[in-house]
Design an enzyme around this catalytic site. Structure first.
Site, mmCIF file in Angstrom:
data_model
loop_
_atom_site.group_PDB
_atom_site.id
_atom_site.type_symbol
_atom_site.label_atom_id
_atom_site.label_comp_id
_atom_site.label_asym_id
_atom_site.label_seq_id
_atom_site.Cartn_x
_atom_site.Cartn_y
_atom_site.Cartn_z
ATOM 1 N N GLY A 10 0.784 -1.222 0.000
ATOM 2 C CA GLY A 10 0.000 0.000 0.000
ATOM 3 C C GLY A 10 0.819 1.277 0.000
ATOM 4 N N ASP A 11 2.100 1.203 0.353
ATOM 5 C CA ASP A 11 2.980 2.383 0.336
ATOM 6 C C ASP A 11 4.408 1.932 0.065
ATOM 7 O OD1 ASP A 11 3.628 5.075 0.497
ATOM 8 O OD2 ASP A 11 3.885 5.062 2.663
ATOM 9 N N LEU A 12 4.561 1.095 -0.950
ATOM 10 C CA LEU A 12 5.858 0.485 -1.234
ATOM 11 C C LEU A 12 6.714 1.449 -2.043
ATOM 12 C CD1 LEU A 12 7.412 -2.216 -0.859
ATOM 13 C CD2 LEU A 12 6.730 -2.768 -3.194
#
Length: 323
Positions: free
Chosen positions: A203-205
């Site tokens: 989700g926030d890579l």
């Protein structure tokens, strides 16, 4: 045998973290900060740990290096500001079980806290560039893509809000994005975002959320814990990575190369990754006009970032028919 004094202030909060938390959260943030040293002390007692180094911080939480005297193992205590966006981080770690991400030792959902495996402080962004950065991130993306458990937020449920926000922003904001660029972002929402698989995604890579480690060469941290399309995270990675490519001799070639390497390493369809990246950048260009960026909230620096975001959005967009 390591021991610690009873009921004393065990941490000093980093001043930058205090300032940004109050700026972002206002009075609730200030109240939480006042309680935070006591919360940390409570959790150290609960999990039998002692501090073992300077307190670090991210955007929304503090990281306290600790050791467990019972076995001497190094770990970190992470405590985040209570916010809905932080709820599912331990759920993601629990599913991965150390596969491509740091291990979860303990969770304290009542305090938005976790006891985690200690990785290094050096990030993929600091230690790698070019093909290596994209390849490592792609391998991490592939390893994290496992079936999602029930209860995680489904990215497809955000599609209607994304579409509405894009339409409102395109109409209300002064911007330089051509209609076909906004149109492709809207098409991606309609064609990809509403029918996503139930796959666990970070989700926030991005490269700052991938740390050098000992158990494995690289491990992911700070997940949001969504169910959706693994190519979504490819878009997140490439949006952030493009900023580091701004000095490249041939920026379009460098961006296309990063797309190629990431998609191959992640075993994802390159076109799907490109479309998600384009959507991420268009949304960021609009959001930056309303709220600024962490790097700049206003002024000439914000203008330069917005100009780059607009350029990148066009670069990631297919040419219009007949062009």
């Amino acid at each position: 045998m390591i021991s610690r004094p009873e009921r004393v202030k065990v941490i000093d909060l980093p001043s930058a973290f205090v300032r940004t938390t109050v700026e972002r959260e206002g009075e609730p943030g200030a109240a939480w900060l006042a309680e935070l040293p006591g919360i940390v002390d409570e959790l150290l007692t609960r999990w039998g740990c002692v501090p073992d180094g300077a307190v670090l911080h991210g955007g929304v939480g503090v990281i306290v290096p600790v050791r467990r005297p019972a076995d001497g193992e190094a770990a970190v205590l992470k405590v985040s500001f209570p916010h809905p966006g932080n709820v599912h981080e331990p759920d993601a770690f629990a599913v991965w079980g150390g596969r491509g991400a740091v291990l979860l030792h303990q969770r304290g959902d009542d305090r938005f806290a976790m006891l985690l495996e200690r990785a290094g402080t050096s990030t993929l962004e600091q230690l790698a560039d070019g093909d290596e950065l994209a390849a490592v991130a792609g391998r991490i993306n592939r390893r994290l893509a496992v079936p999602a458990p029930p209860g995680l937020p489904r990215l497809r449920e955000q599609a209607d809000a994304w579409e509405e926000r894009l339409r409102v922003d395109a109409e209300e904001l002064s911007h330089a994005l051509p209609p076909h660029v906004v149109g492709e972002a809207l098409a991606t929402v309609r064609e990809l975002a509403r029918a996503q698989p139930d796959t666990l995604v970070h989700g926030d890579l991005h490269a700052r959320n991938i740390l050098r480690a000992r158990r494995e060469p690289w491990l992911a941290v700070d997940p949001k814990g969504y169910a959706g399309d693994p190519a979504y995270d490819g878009g997140t990675l490439l949006k952030a990575h493009a900023v580091t490519l701004v000095e490249a001799d041939d920026l379009p070639k460098a961006v296309q190369r990063a797309l190629d390497v990431f998609a191959e390493s992640a075993e994802l369809d390159r076109e799907r990754v490109r479309r998600w990246a384009q959507l991420h950048v268009v949304r960021a260009a609009f959001r930056g006009r309303r709220h600024g960026f962490r790097r700049a909230r206003r002024g000439p620096q914000l203008d330069r970032i917005l100009e780059f975001a607009d350029f990148l959005a066009e670069l990631l967009t297919r040419p219009p028919a007949g062009a």
